[in-house]
Design an enzyme around this catalytic site. Structure first.
Site, PDB file in Angstrom:
ATOM      1  N   ARG A 179       0.802  -1.220   0.000  1.00  0.00           N
ATOM      2  CA  ARG A 179       0.000   0.000   0.000  1.00  0.00           C
ATOM      3  C   ARG A 179       0.835   1.271   0.000  1.00  0.00           C
ATOM      4  O   ARG A 179       0.293   2.367   0.100  1.00  0.00           O
ATOM      5  CB  ARG A 179      -0.920   0.011   1.213  1.00  0.00           C
ATOM      6  N   GLY A 226      -5.539   0.555  -8.634  1.00  0.00           N
ATOM      7  CA  GLY A 226      -6.845   1.167  -8.472  1.00  0.00           C
ATOM      8  C   GLY A 226      -6.775   2.669  -8.415  1.00  0.00           C
ATOM      9  O   GLY A 226      -5.801   3.288  -8.862  1.00  0.00           O
ATOM     10  N   THR A 252      -3.724   4.223  -6.782  1.00  0.00           N
ATOM     11  CA  THR A 252      -2.552   4.012  -7.619  1.00  0.00           C
ATOM     12  C   THR A 252      -2.550   4.969  -8.802  1.00  0.00           C
ATOM     13  O   THR A 252      -1.511   5.536  -9.167  1.00  0.00           O
ATOM     14  CB  THR A 252      -2.544   2.555  -8.132  1.00  0.00           C
ATOM     15  N   THR A 299      -9.647  -2.788 -10.468  1.00  0.00           N
ATOM     16  CA  THR A 299     -10.507  -2.778  -9.288  1.00  0.00           C
ATOM     17  C   THR A 299     -11.594  -3.804  -9.463  1.00  0.00           C
ATOM     18  O   THR A 299     -12.245  -3.860 -10.502  1.00  0.00           O
ATOM     19  CB  THR A 299     -11.166  -1.418  -9.040  1.00  0.00           C
ATOM     20  N   ASP A 354     -14.159  -3.553  -7.822  1.00  0.00           N
ATOM     21  CA  ASP A 354     -15.379  -2.787  -7.529  1.00  0.00           C
ATOM     22  C   ASP A 354     -15.979  -2.103  -8.760  1.00  0.00           C
ATOM     23  O   ASP A 354     -17.102  -1.617  -8.697  1.00  0.00           O
ATOM     24  CB  ASP A 354     -15.082  -1.727  -6.470  1.00  0.00           C
ATOM     25  N   ARG A 371     -17.499  -0.727  -1.289  1.00  0.00           N
ATOM     26  CA  ARG A 371     -17.497   0.239  -0.184  1.00  0.00           C
ATOM     27  C   ARG A 371     -18.215   1.529  -0.562  1.00  0.00           C
ATOM     28  O   ARG A 371     -18.890   2.137   0.246  1.00  0.00           O
ATOM     29  CB  ARG A 371     -16.057   0.570   0.204  1.00  0.00           C
TER      30      ARG A 371
END
EC number: 2.7.1.11
Lengths: 341, 341, 341, 341
Positions: D72, D102, D105, D125, D127, D171
């Site tokens: 991360r 993502g 990034t 991603t 998501d 999320r």
């Protein structure tokens, strides 16, 4: 100890799980060295091998194929094969060899064992036709792949209002055909152990259509044959590599059914997809247990044996028991299955 | 004959395959009538049922759930339950009943059998903890689902450089945890039969990281517990419906590991996904054979028994054998599995 | 309103999802009646139909096949077909019809639309060769099935040290071959749009073996052909039902490669398994959206159109746009794919 | 040319397919060198990298995770991070860098691009919430995993006569919840974009039971929240690693539904299983195309961009377009889905 391992014969899901298990048990728990031979017996005959550590087997549990390679070379094929194998084992300082393979491999293993080579076999066949063990790894995966295919084919057969004749593996025994046929609800299953009566088969399918159904699924083991004289049937031959070429029972049977029923019938040949790829959880557990017990057998000096599943336990059985004759499907299993003619 | 059938207890892949097999064997081959009770024992107690013909079981072989419904009502729960069951069986003219269910169901079956009701049980549990049979249908599917999840979680744990503690089903026994853990190559497996030593567990994982690995997978059966006093642990309680609520071993264990290791650890709770959906080919075959043999047992008058897998054959065992105690994982199976502490 | 729906042509995963979506949207949200015709155009021509309520489509979302049945009858095939269709629509009091089908179906739909029948088409083909829409449902499932098979075949090809030539669907276009080949990492892909040069193909495979690799996977769309004169090639013919019988490109190509390379090469024909069974999540979503938008189009009176995916949205395009010519794979897609010769 | 590549952020199926495709296109077709940085930006900041040749990417196409590792760390997190990145790129002689990651990034990528580093991003991603592209790889796999779980949970919910509240990833956006909910036929779907009204939700489920149904499936994106004040709701917090800890919408919502409906309701949290393991064929094709086009963009000098799917083609869009705001589900997509409140 110093233990050799090799994989021989056709592809079978779970080979890598056995190799990994042998390495884990032998190297981590016993502090042994494990030597992997390349391409089955060829590697042993030519002393072509490498040391296998934990890294070598990392990530292979769920993979198909064999990280050691395979081939069809057998020690008995070479005039001096047995002696070369014994010499190489001595030269490499091996205490024992674990060959993983099918009927042919186990016969070769028995030959070597009789000649004094300390070995413990691990049976391998997707066909489930090795005697002495309830089951072999690879079979559950093959049945699963065939069942998935049959599940898909059912909806298609129904939409197209067709008969589909689906050829699955099984040259000498009907294990895959029986299990996949039961699992998928096939309407008829034909197997090598019981030459089929084309009249009864046709009548079974015809009755289904007469009752208002719109399709039928026939599962045929590749070695299934019609009863002598009951229908024209080309027998197979042998290819340039000495392998039996099968006659295409699905092709011939679907043509005959189409002719007799006056309904479209099509062959589907599942082929090699049944013997490759990720093993099922069942096969991974069985393969892992076989590997663990093979190492224990080596440490116990229980040579000339192979690992075998009996009920829920792994036992050692003499190689002789496993190589006398093929394990065909017993009559009571067919009796249970209404789909078998 | 006239045969009743019911499914009782929690969901289990293969229930429909048993029902279908009972109908096929009884109706087609024997010319019997089959009556399905709705929602398990409730249907029997309330005479809530319907006749099952071939159409009723068409297309259900590969489906999860149960076409008859289920419930947790047991005959012993009602003061006059046993008598009502006997009365309804008489009123409906049934010759026998085939209850399909887990330990509680089989105990109820035994009670009814002792009271004179002719019945043949079929054991059902994804947990594989019913004694008297090598395996039960549903278990292979549950292990397969858990293994697929573990295969996926491994890449994620590695990418995130984490410990994942994956909770699988198994309140009283570690069968699913052991098999899925072996199949997926879990690094540690904890089970109800063996309270775990958190120090040893932590050390096992720490050693892995010390050796340069970047992740670890711990599989925990939901009923696994730490050895008394070895770490703080909330025990579970009972919910409003009288079910044991488990304490969340994955949640508590991952928090403790994170604290001890100084590395991210996360719980994953697979939950109900393990007990639903399409059964594996293995479970469909086993369920189909159980159904077939249950009908044969009825026709043979072999009441007070249940079907059981022993090796490769289906046998009948007394209900008493199956309901004495749970079948826990034997010590030699844990000894084979290096991942079990 | 009162809306008819039918499915026509070959099996395609997602048909039931469209029907279900039409019923949900029309019946629940608009209060319409939905009438399902049996066996495609045949049901419309013979007024063979039934009312579809929510129960009729319960549990079908994830199933293959079509609950309405299908056939190959087209209105244009009967001299008075168009008139009979119009008459039946009038007699049944239908406001509109939603035919779900492939190129032939959409051409028939256009014919009926031009003759005054209010209709909105839904395109269906696993081959993805219908113009006017980015994608069709069924294609993703077919590619997924082919990719799974290729994943399995790779380990087997490697173990056997073979060339496998895998024939996938695609009579006129290479969409499935291209996508499955990319997804599985095939070494060569041959497609109908580009007759292949057998010399270049052989050289590509030979180079791979020369570099030390032990196997190769060639994916061949069933309609792929060698460049004229480059190798002997039997062309296909037509079967008794008027269907084009393909020549077996995998069989012929593997034989030629075996001859040229001196290595074992084997054909695998995936066949109907690509067009049956549970649709992928992708196809279920697309099918569901198509059904929803088809009902909206009917309520908007947007007749003579079909639903189409463009980017992330569903649009309506004139039937004429979809039936002019097949959507072949554009050159830039092949340029991106190094495996396409 | 000499091209760096790195993967950053959480696990996502298809990362290895992108890396493999970059290597194949750059090394084989252009004769470039490809340098892989370890653990995302950390590798770039610390010049921790290795050369990637064809062997390095052999066999990874179908695997989850990332062979380069991830972390991360972001360049902006270090005071001198941007300068160190530029220095290392210069020292290593790189012509360009391809970061795969993502939103975070890509924002870091934009910062570096603005500072003069030649780079082409690849969006990643599960998501699907990155703007500028129709879809991202990983999403189809995540939806597939969630759909498979929902398919299984349906039979179990029905057998147990329960409400299941299934929490899926998402999320900030409801893409996975919407697609998996549509694919599996969920009865209600709640999403972050639309705070849900608990009264309406309860009423929707209650109506279902009133109509005689025996179960209900509610899909909840992890970031879904009730409308303010409509029910008690603990909001999440932040864990020791600075990550948002979500509040457990499934747990809270199932408890509230159980209380309101007087029926058993249970939460199921699918968790990390959605972001690991083998990518679907769809994701492998998209990832492979992204990798190919990223290399082409580098050769064309099209820096400061990222690859994007638009319709059926891959385009380059400015990084600025992709990092302005999250791509939420547009209102018309929710309007199409009757299951979304």
């Amino acid at each position: 100890m110093r233990i050799g391992v090799l994989t021989s014969g056709g592809d079978c899901p779970g080979l890598n799980a056995v190799i990994r298990s042998v390495v884990h048990r032998a190297v981590v728990d016993h502090g042994d060295d494990v030597i992997g031979f390349h391409d089955g017996w060829r590697g042993l005959l030519e002393a072509d091998c490498r040391k296998l550590d934990l890294d070598a087997v990392s990530g292979v549990l769920a993979t198909g194929g064999t990280l050691l390679g395979s081939s069809r070379v057998r020690p008995g094929q070479l005039v001096d094969g047995v002696q070369r194998a014994l010499d190489n084992v001595a030269t490499l300082g091996l205490d024992a060899v674990i060959p993983i393979g099918g009927e042919g491999t186990l016969k070769a293993a028995r030959l070597l064992s009789d000649a004094g080579l300390p070995l413990v076999g691990v049976p391998k066949t997707i066909d489930n036709d090795i005697a002495g063990t309830d089951l072999t790894f690879g079979f559950d995966t093959a049945v699963g792949v065939a069942t998935d295919a049959l599940d898909r084919l059912k909806t298609t057969a129904e939409s197209h209002q067709r008969v589909l004749v689906v050829e699955v593996m099984g040259r000498h025994t009907g294990w895959i055909a029986l299990h996949a046929g039961l699992a998928a609800g096939a309407h008829v299953v034909v197997v090598p152990e019981r030459p089929f009566d084309i009249d009864r088969l046709t009548e079974r399918v015809a009755r289904r259509f007469a009752a208002g159904e719109r399709f039928a699924i026939v599962v045929a083991a590749e070695g299934a044959k019609p009863a002598a004289g009951s229908m024209p049937f080309e027998t197979g031959d042998t290819d340039a590599y000495g392998h039996e070429r099968f006659a295409g029972v699905a092709r011939q049977l679907s043509a005959e059914l189409e002719r007799r029923l006056g309904k479209e019938a099509r062959p589907v040949i599942l082929g090699h997809v049944q013997r490759g790829g990720t093993p099922t959880a069942y096969d991974r557990v069985l393969a892992t247990r076989f590997g663990w017990h093979a190492v224990e057998a080596v440490h116990a000096g229980a040579y000339g044996t192979m690992t075998a599943l009996r009920g829920t336990g792994i036992h050692l059985v003499p190689l002789a028991d496993a190589t006398q004759e093929l394990k065909t499907v017993p009559a009571e299993r067919y009796a249970e299955a209404d789909c078998v003619l």
